[in-house]
Write a protein that holds these residues in place. Structure first.
Motif, PDB file in Angstrom:
ATOM      1  N   GLY A  37     -10.776   8.084  12.437  1.00 26.27           N
ATOM      2  CA  GLY A  37     -10.178   6.879  11.891  1.00 26.27           C
ATOM      3  C   GLY A  37      -8.830   7.106  11.227  1.00 26.27           C
ATOM      4  N   TRP A  38      -8.264   5.990  10.725  1.00 25.67           N
ATOM      5  CA  TRP A  38      -6.910   6.003  10.152  1.00 25.67           C
ATOM      6  C   TRP A  38      -6.826   5.265   8.819  1.00 25.67           C
ATOM      7  N   ASN A  39      -7.881   4.542   8.445  1.00 25.53           N
ATOM      8  CA  ASN A  39      -7.812   3.617   7.320  1.00 25.53           C
ATOM      9  C   ASN A  39      -8.401   4.257   6.063  1.00 25.53           C
ATOM     10  N   ARG A  95       0.841  -1.194   0.000  1.00 25.54           N
ATOM     11  CA  ARG A  95       0.000   0.000   0.000  1.00 25.54           C
ATOM     12  C   ARG A  95       0.875   1.242   0.000  1.00 25.54           C
ATOM     13  N   GLU A  96       0.436   2.245  -0.701  1.00 25.42           N
ATOM     14  CA  GLU A  96       1.083   3.550  -0.655  1.00 25.42           C
ATOM     15  C   GLU A  96      -0.001   4.607  -0.706  1.00 25.42           C
ATOM     16  N   PRO A  97      -0.185   5.397   0.368  1.00 24.03           N
ATOM     17  CA  PRO A  97       0.575   5.388   1.626  1.00 24.03           C
ATOM     18  C   PRO A  97       0.392   4.075   2.408  1.00 24.03           C
ATOM     19  N   ARG A  98       1.330   3.815   3.273  1.00 27.57           N
ATOM     20  CA  ARG A  98       1.278   2.593   4.094  1.00 27.57           C
ATOM     21  C   ARG A  98       0.115   2.646   5.066  1.00 27.57           C
ATOM     22  N   LEU A  99      -0.447   1.487   5.343  1.00 24.41           N
ATOM     23  CA  LEU A  99      -1.415   1.349   6.429  1.00 24.41           C
ATOM     24  C   LEU A  99      -0.668   0.866   7.666  1.00 24.41           C
ATOM     25  N   THR A 100      -0.830   1.574   8.757  1.00 20.25           N
ATOM     26  CA  THR A 100      -0.072   1.237   9.969  1.00 20.25           C
ATOM     27  C   THR A 100      -0.967   0.968  11.173  1.00 20.25           C
TER      28      THR A 100
END
Length: 289
Positions: A118-120, A48-53
């Motif tokens: 959220g973050w996703n 993934r770009e951007p990364r999922l962290t």
């Protein structure tokens, strides 16, 4: 201070009778409320770009909070039903208003609506919502929610919402409490300015105390009464009984009126183990502290 329990979302499984038994055990043991996390979709993290962290992937089980609360409204009688937190900007505002009102009506006024951003970003994209303006949209969403819960007919024009003389029925009969979750200063500021309370994603020790000072400064700035602004902290069962009491005391020292104990990721092997864990926790610290 009231003590609740975090629904062991990722470890409870999908058997309705097991879910019912856990919620009823929370109630029978005297805990005040049940906190449920939210994700509509899990996403593969790799490539993934951007990364999922974030901590959850496509492998993590999540029950949908409003549907779950409709079930628990019928199988429990007393415990509060708390979203901790609904990722509001990835959901349609009027639909959330309707779902929340229905849960509140069917549960006899037991819903507390915790919201977050959220973050996703994959989840946002999949739900056809904009990840990049989610904070600002959330502010307008809160305004719309409160209008829909209070006014039989709403006529609203905002940057992201247009309601042309329409309303909910049934109305909840009260303004459902809206609490904010988050960690950065923007979330802290929104909570102080607009919220009935906050789920801080930081601890009342060490560097986390600087965040609390920021929160208290914002409450003072907006003329909010600290005594009536809610705070709920999370307690980690996996920390062990030697730390449980000090965790509660640290939240009491910053004026929290709610805490909840999280039994996930503690090496428990079955839903019954989670019930035994909250029974043990009660025997060690009580549930009305």
């Amino acid at each position: 201070m009231q003590i609740g329990v975090v629904f062991p979302q990722s470890e409870i499984g999908s058997d309705p009778s097991v879910i019912r038994d856990f919620a009823q055990a929370v109630e029978d043991l005297g805990y005040s409320h049940l906190v449920v996390y939210d994700h509509v979709l899990g996403a593969v993290h790799e490539a993934r770009e951007p990364r999922l962290t974030g901590p959850y992937t496509e492998e993590t089980l999540f029950h949908e909070p409003f549907v779950l609360f409709g079930y628990l409204a019928a199988t429990t009688r007393r415990i509060g039903l708390v979203t901790g937190v609904i990722i509001l900007p990835q959901r349609q505002t009027a639909l959330v208003a309707k779902q929340a009102a229905e849960v509140d009506v069917l549960s006899g006024g037991r819903l507390r609506l915790g919201i977050g951003t959220g973050w996703n970003y994959v989840e946002y994209d999949s739900l056809n919502e904009n990840f990049h303006n989610r904070g600002k949209r959330q502010e307008e969403q809160v305004e719309v929610l409160r209008k829909l819960w209070f006014e039989p007919v709403v006529d609203f024009s905002g940057k992201w919402h247009r309601i042309d003389r329409a309303g909910l029925k049934p109305l909840p009969g009260r303004e459902i409490p809206i609490w904010f979750g988050g960690v950065d200063d923007r979330a802290v500021e929104r909570a102080a300015r607009m919220g009935d309370g906050m789920f801080p994603l930081f601890q009342p020790v060490g560097e986390g105390m600087q965040k609390f000072e920021t929160l208290f400064a914002y409450l003072d700035k907006y003329g909010r009464d600290r005594a009536t602004f809610g705070l709920e902290g999370q307690l980690n069962y996996a920390a062990g009984p030697e730390k449980w009491g000090s965790q509660i005391e640290s939240w009491r020292n910053v004026g929290a009126n709610y805490v909840c104990v999280r039994t996930m990721n503690a090496g428990l092997e079955s839903p019954q183990d989670h019930i035994e864990a909250i029974r043990r926790y009660k025997s060690e610290v009580g549930v009305g502290v």
